[in-house]
Structures are given as C-alpha cells and as structure tokens.
Design a protein around this motif. Structure first.
Motif, PDB file in Angstrom:
ATOM      1  N   LEU A   1      -2.566   6.603   3.071  1.00  0.00           N
ATOM      2  CA  LEU A   1      -2.122   5.570   2.132  1.00  0.00           C
ATOM      3  C   LEU A   1      -1.641   6.225   0.835  1.00  0.00           C
ATOM      4  O   LEU A   1      -2.298   7.120   0.298  1.00  0.00           O
ATOM      5  N   THR A   2      -0.507   5.766   0.340  1.00  0.00           N
ATOM      6  CA  THR A   2       0.044   6.307  -0.902  1.00  0.00           C
ATOM      7  C   THR A   2       0.504   5.176  -1.812  1.00  0.00           C
ATOM      8  O   THR A   2       0.927   4.112  -1.341  1.00  0.00           O
ATOM      9  N   ALA A   3       0.399   5.410  -3.114  1.00  0.00           N
ATOM     10  CA  ALA A   3       0.910   4.487  -4.134  1.00  0.00           C
ATOM     11  C   ALA A   3       1.790   5.287  -5.085  1.00  0.00           C
ATOM     12  O   ALA A   3       1.377   6.355  -5.571  1.00  0.00           O
ATOM     13  N   THR A   4       2.985   4.792  -5.369  1.00  0.00           N
ATOM     14  CA  THR A   4       3.916   5.552  -6.195  1.00  0.00           C
ATOM     15  C   THR A   4       3.397   5.734  -7.621  1.00  0.00           C
ATOM     16  O   THR A   4       3.744   6.704  -8.293  1.00  0.00           O
ATOM     17  N   GLY A   5       2.531   4.811  -8.101  1.00  0.00           N
ATOM     18  CA  GLY A   5       2.000   4.920  -9.449  1.00  0.00           C
ATOM     19  C   GLY A   5       0.817   5.864  -9.578  1.00  0.00           C
ATOM     20  O   GLY A   5       0.377   6.167 -10.698  1.00  0.00           O
TER      21      GLY A   5
ATOM     22  N   THR B   1       0.686  -5.774  -0.490  1.00  0.00           N
ATOM     23  CA  THR B   1       1.235  -6.695  -1.484  1.00  0.00           C
ATOM     24  C   THR B   1       0.074  -7.254  -2.309  1.00  0.00           C
ATOM     25  O   THR B   1      -1.009  -7.513  -1.783  1.00  0.00           O
ATOM     26  N   PRO B   2       0.286  -7.423  -3.620  1.00  0.00           N
ATOM     27  CA  PRO B   2      -0.808  -7.903  -4.475  1.00  0.00           C
ATOM     28  C   PRO B   2      -1.086  -9.381  -4.263  1.00  0.00           C
ATOM     29  O   PRO B   2      -0.218 -10.140  -3.839  1.00  0.00           O
TER      30      PRO B   2
ATOM     31  N   GLN C   1       1.753  -1.124 -12.169  1.00  0.00           N
ATOM     32  CA  GLN C   1       0.949   0.094 -12.255  1.00  0.00           C
ATOM     33  C   GLN C   1       0.822   0.788 -10.904  1.00  0.00           C
ATOM     34  O   GLN C   1       0.870   2.012 -10.811  1.00  0.00           O
ATOM     35  N   VAL C   2       0.644  -0.002  -9.876  1.00  0.00           N
ATOM     36  CA  VAL C   2       0.472   0.563  -8.532  1.00  0.00           C
ATOM     37  C   VAL C   2       1.808   0.996  -7.944  1.00  0.00           C
ATOM     38  O   VAL C   2       1.923   2.047  -7.307  1.00  0.00           O
ATOM     39  N   GLY C   3       2.852   0.192  -8.173  1.00  0.00           N
ATOM     40  CA  GLY C   3       4.146   0.465  -7.564  1.00  0.00           C
ATOM     41  C   GLY C   3       4.139   0.110  -6.089  1.00  0.00           C
ATOM     42  O   GLY C   3       3.552  -0.896  -5.682  1.00  0.00           O
ATOM     43  N   SER C   4       4.735   0.942  -5.278  1.00  0.00           N
ATOM     44  CA  SER C   4       4.787   0.704  -3.832  1.00  0.00           C
ATOM     45  C   SER C   4       3.530   1.260  -3.181  1.00  0.00           C
ATOM     46  O   SER C   4       3.184   2.425  -3.382  1.00  0.00           O
TER      47      SER C   4
END
Length: 217
Positions: free
Chosen positions: A173-177, A108-109, A125-128
């Motif tokens: 680790l993954t980010a949807t963006g 979480t940001p 920008q990052v998404g999930s």
C-alpha cells in the motif's frame, strides 16, 4: 542403410507415443471462463489436462474509515493429471496452476477524510492511496471430478470441485502524501497490515466448474 531403416521401423512399432487421442472444449467456473484440453496417458486410467482461464471481478473492502474499491483479475493456466481409479467417470485430480491472479485496490475517504491507525488526515494530505498484490506463481491444486472426455461418446460433460493454494496475499500500500509526512508513512504501514488481514482468506481459492469437451479421433 536398409538395415537401419528396418531397425527404426521396429523401434517405432515397439515404442508407441505416450499419449492416446485428444479432446478440447470450453469450461466455466469460479476460476473463470476458459478453454481446456485433455489427452490419455493411460486410457481409462490417467489423463493429462491443460487449459487457460480468465475472469475479472470488482469488489469493495472496508478498514477503519477507508473504503477500497478492488479490481480482481483471475488468470491461470492449469496443468493437471486426472486418475480414474474405477475406470469410470469419477476421478481424482491434482497439479499446478500457473497463477497470474492479482488484486489492485484504490482507497477513497469517507466524509472527506481518512482515518489511518487512529489518526485523521484530509484527502489532500494523503493524496492517492493505492495498493497491488500478487500471489504465488505456481499454485498447487487438488480436487475431484466427473467425466472422462477420452472415453465414451464424442461429447462429454465434465464437472470438478477442489481448491487452489495461492499463498498468503500481501498488499503493498502506498500514499503519495507519505513521502513528506513521516507519521502518515507509518500509519500507511499499519493500514497495510490491516488490509492484508482482511484478504488473508484468499490464500485458498475454491474451484467449482463444468465443461463440455469434444474428443477428436
């Protein structure tokens, strides 16, 4: 036919079953809450133990400007052998945990932004931002204990202290963006390395527990 039956009966008497009695009970400790079973391979000397343990925990981790909520599922089936060198309560125990421990993290940001590898991104920008990790499926265990459920009274209080070696955890680790942003994809990989460094100490899991066992027969 009668000769064959007589021979079989003689073999059965000369070759008793390798296990002597059975005890079962409940335990609680750092590896969770579980059930336990024991039987004597050599009475007062060597026991075979099996069990099932489970525990779910919540934790939090921080790296740079990212806060992670972590779900920790501890689950395993210990298969161990206990040696009683003095034919008393003290024992040395070793074996394997069929290891199903796993971590899941959700980032979480802070202040509406993420800082990954020195670059700042908005939450949109990052998404999930999520990650999962698994440990070695077979984790060796060594420890010491107290109490022989196959000797003495029907009820036995047991205690054990030791450690499980699970291997180094590796978070994916993954980010949807990241799919549409090559720089973000590279920074997520750097963040993944930082996160793995934070949890590297989990390759050893300390074991401390107590149990209450009831012997049948």
């Amino acid at each position: 036919m009668s000769s064959l039956l007589t021979f079989s009966a003689c073999v059965a008497e000369a070759s008793p079953l390798p296990f002597h009695g059975f005890a079962a009970g409940l335990g609680v400790g750092t590896e969770g809450v579980g059930i336990q079973g024991s039987t004597a391979i050599i009475p007062k000397t060597l026991n075979l133990n099996v069990g099932f343990d489970y525990l779910h925990l919540h934790d939090s981790l921080h790296t740079n400007n990212v806060r992670y909520s972590a779900g920790v599922n501890l689950q395993g089936e210990p298969i161990t052998v206990s040696w009683f060198p003095f034919q008393g309560n003290f024992n040395l125990t070793a074996g394997l945990f069929i290891n199903q421990n796993r971590f899941s993290v959700t980032g979480t940001p802070t202040g509406g932004t993420y800082t990954l590898n020195g670059h700042t991104y908005t939450a949109s920008q990052v998404g999930s931002l999520t990650g999962k990790t698994h440990f070695n499926g077979a984790a060796p265990y060594v420890g010491i204990g107290w109490g022989d459920p196959m000797d003495g009274g029907r009820l036995t209080l047991t205690a054990n202290v030791g450690a499980i070696y699970e291997g180094a955890p590796n978070v994916s680790l993954t980010a949807t963006g990241a799919a549409a942003n090559p720089q973000l994809a590279g920074d997520v990989q750097s963040e993944q390395a930082s996160l793995n460094s934070k949890i590297s100490g989990y390759q050893w899991w300390p074991v401390m527990g107590v149990g209450l066992m009831y012997r049948f027969g």
